[in-house]
Write an enzyme that holds these catalytic residues in place. Structure first.
Site, PDB file in Angstrom:
ATOM      1  N   GLU A 127     159.339 -57.088  36.797  1.00  0.00           N
ATOM      2  CA  GLU A 127     159.487 -58.482  37.210  1.00  0.00           C
ATOM      3  C   GLU A 127     159.830 -58.625  38.695  1.00  0.00           C
ATOM      4  OE1 GLU A 127     161.694 -60.785  33.939  1.00  0.00           O
ATOM      5  OE2 GLU A 127     162.135 -58.696  33.502  1.00  0.00           O
TER       6      GLU A 127
ATOM      7  N   TYR B 178     154.505 -68.203  35.115  1.00  0.00           N
ATOM      8  CA  TYR B 178     154.500 -68.113  36.579  1.00  0.00           C
ATOM      9  C   TYR B 178     153.220 -68.568  37.267  1.00  0.00           C
ATOM     10  CZ  TYR B 178     158.675 -65.521  35.413  1.00  0.00           C
ATOM     11  OH  TYR B 178     159.895 -65.158  34.900  1.00  0.00           O
TER      12      TYR B 178
ATOM     13  N   ARG C 161     170.560 -68.978  31.219  1.00  0.00           N
ATOM     14  CA  ARG C 161     169.572 -69.807  30.525  1.00  0.00           C
ATOM     15  C   ARG C 161     169.374 -69.216  29.149  1.00  0.00           C
ATOM     16  NH1 ARG C 161     164.564 -68.565  32.309  1.00  0.00           N
ATOM     17  NH2 ARG C 161     164.020 -67.916  30.194  1.00  0.00           N
TER      18      ARG C 161
ATOM     19  N   ASP D 156     167.433 -69.215  25.460  1.00  0.00           N
ATOM     20  CA  ASP D 156     166.133 -69.549  24.875  1.00  0.00           C
ATOM     21  C   ASP D 156     166.231 -69.713  23.361  1.00  0.00           C
ATOM     22  OD1 ASP D 156     165.117 -69.345  27.427  1.00  0.00           O
ATOM     23  OD2 ASP D 156     164.346 -67.312  27.157  1.00  0.00           O
TER      24      ASP D 156
ATOM     25  N   GLY E 142     164.989 -67.460  36.321  1.00  0.00           N
ATOM     26  CA  GLY E 142     164.052 -67.616  37.427  1.00  0.00           C
ATOM     27  C   GLY E 142     164.356 -68.823  38.287  1.00  0.00           C
TER      28      GLY E 142
END
Length: 329
Positions: free
Chosen positions: A15, A221, A260, A262, A284
């Site tokens: 990443e 992305y 974050r 999910d 991100g």
């Protein structure tokens, strides 16, 4: 307060390019907020650059191995530098989904039925048979320690066992542990947590990927590949449940500053079921990223968000250490 901030990016991770894109966004936001910013690569020269740079605070914007799993955070602890984000332990726990699952289950959080399959413990065929037997027909197979949906496969109930075995083999090629979970067929939802004075859930976001089977690496992305609905159009009780679980998951791992979380919302027979998937300690920060979008919906545009995080880390300072004690005579 004008700070000298080192934004750390890249590193030996799948990443790395995502990280560099995030770092550009964070650096621009910090500069707009009035700070002096330098972007540094996570490489063999980083320690010397940080040691001699005279930076007030470090803002890691790294994703994946070495940068998000506690390794970079350990270096910053050794150097005695204040930094944004979770500490070594919380970073490592969140990165390794098989360990995080244990902590979530212990705290009574709603994780999917699942198991962890270690590479070398059996062949892929035997592992696939166990997965179907213990987890069920519909499966999600993913690496334990990767992000951005890299290596994730979703297996339908009518798929042959060979598909399950191939997916497990593919994960074992990049990770020592394959996580196999029940495939909850619902809405993809994420919820940021901003931890300044206390952990506070941001508005949840629903993620739609009309050109992809789910929120894949490409959907995340590539510009225009996904649609984010923030705040998510969920029943009020479901929104409250998602936010509550997000804050509890953040706390269960000992995270700080930001994360974050999910989810999948809904499954066959229960459209309001909430399934916790994972926690990302360094979400991100690209132009298409979910966390800054939710923060903006909460009233914190990117410059104010990054300024608040950097200022909090600087105020917190480096981890306090006890002075050495002499050996008893």
């Amino acid at each position: 307060m004008r700070l000298s901030v080192a934004v750390v990016q890249g590193g030996p991770s799948t990443e790395a390019e995502v990280s560099r894109a995030s770092a550009r966004g964070v650096a621009a936001a910090l500069e707009e907020a009035g700070h002096q910013v330098v972007r540094l690569e996570l490489d063999a020269f980083l320690a010397e650059s940080l040691r001699t740079g005279g930076y007030d605070v470090v803002f890691p914007v790294t994703h994946g191995a070495v940068g998000e799993d506690g390794c970079l955070q350990g270096l910053l602890e050794v150097l005695g530098l204040p930094y944004v984000g979770s500490d070594v332990l919380a970073s490592a726990l969140a990165m390794h989904k098989r360990v995080a699952r244990v902590l979530f289950e212990r705290d009574g959080l709603p994780v999917a039925r699942g198991l962890s399959l270690a590479r070398g413990g059996s062949d892929a065929r035997a592992a696939a048979e166990r997965a179907r037997r213990e987890v069920g027909a519909r499966l999600v197979i993913k690496p334990s320690a990767h992000g951005s949906a890299i290596g994730v496969a979703r297996i339908e109930a009518d798929a042959p066992l060979e598909d399950v075995a191939r997916a497990i083999d593919a994960v074992w090629a990049i990770d020592e542990h394959a996580i196999v979970e029940h495939f909850a067929r619902g809405r993809e939802v994420t919820c940021g947590v901003l931890h300044l004075d206390r952990p506070q859930a941001l508005p949840p976001t629903e993620i739609l990927s009309p050109r992809d089977p789910f929120y894949t690496y490409e959907a995340r992305y590539a510009p225009g590949r996904s649609v984010h609905v923030c705040p998510a159009k969920l029943p009020a009780a479901v929104t409250a449940r998602v936010q509550q679980v997000a804050e509890r998951a953040h706390a269960a791992l000992g995270c700080r500053d930001l994360s974050r979380v999910d989810f999948v919302v809904g499954d066959e027979g229960d459209p309001n079921a909430v399934t916790l998937l994972e926690v990302n300690t360094l979400p991100g920060m690209t132009a298409t990223s979910l966390y800054p979008e939710a923060a903006a919906a909460h009233g914190l545009p990117m410059p104010r968000l990054c300024d608040a995080l950097a200022t909090r880390a600087h105020t917190r300072g480096p981890t306090q250490r006890m002075p050495p004690r002499p050996l008893p005579q």
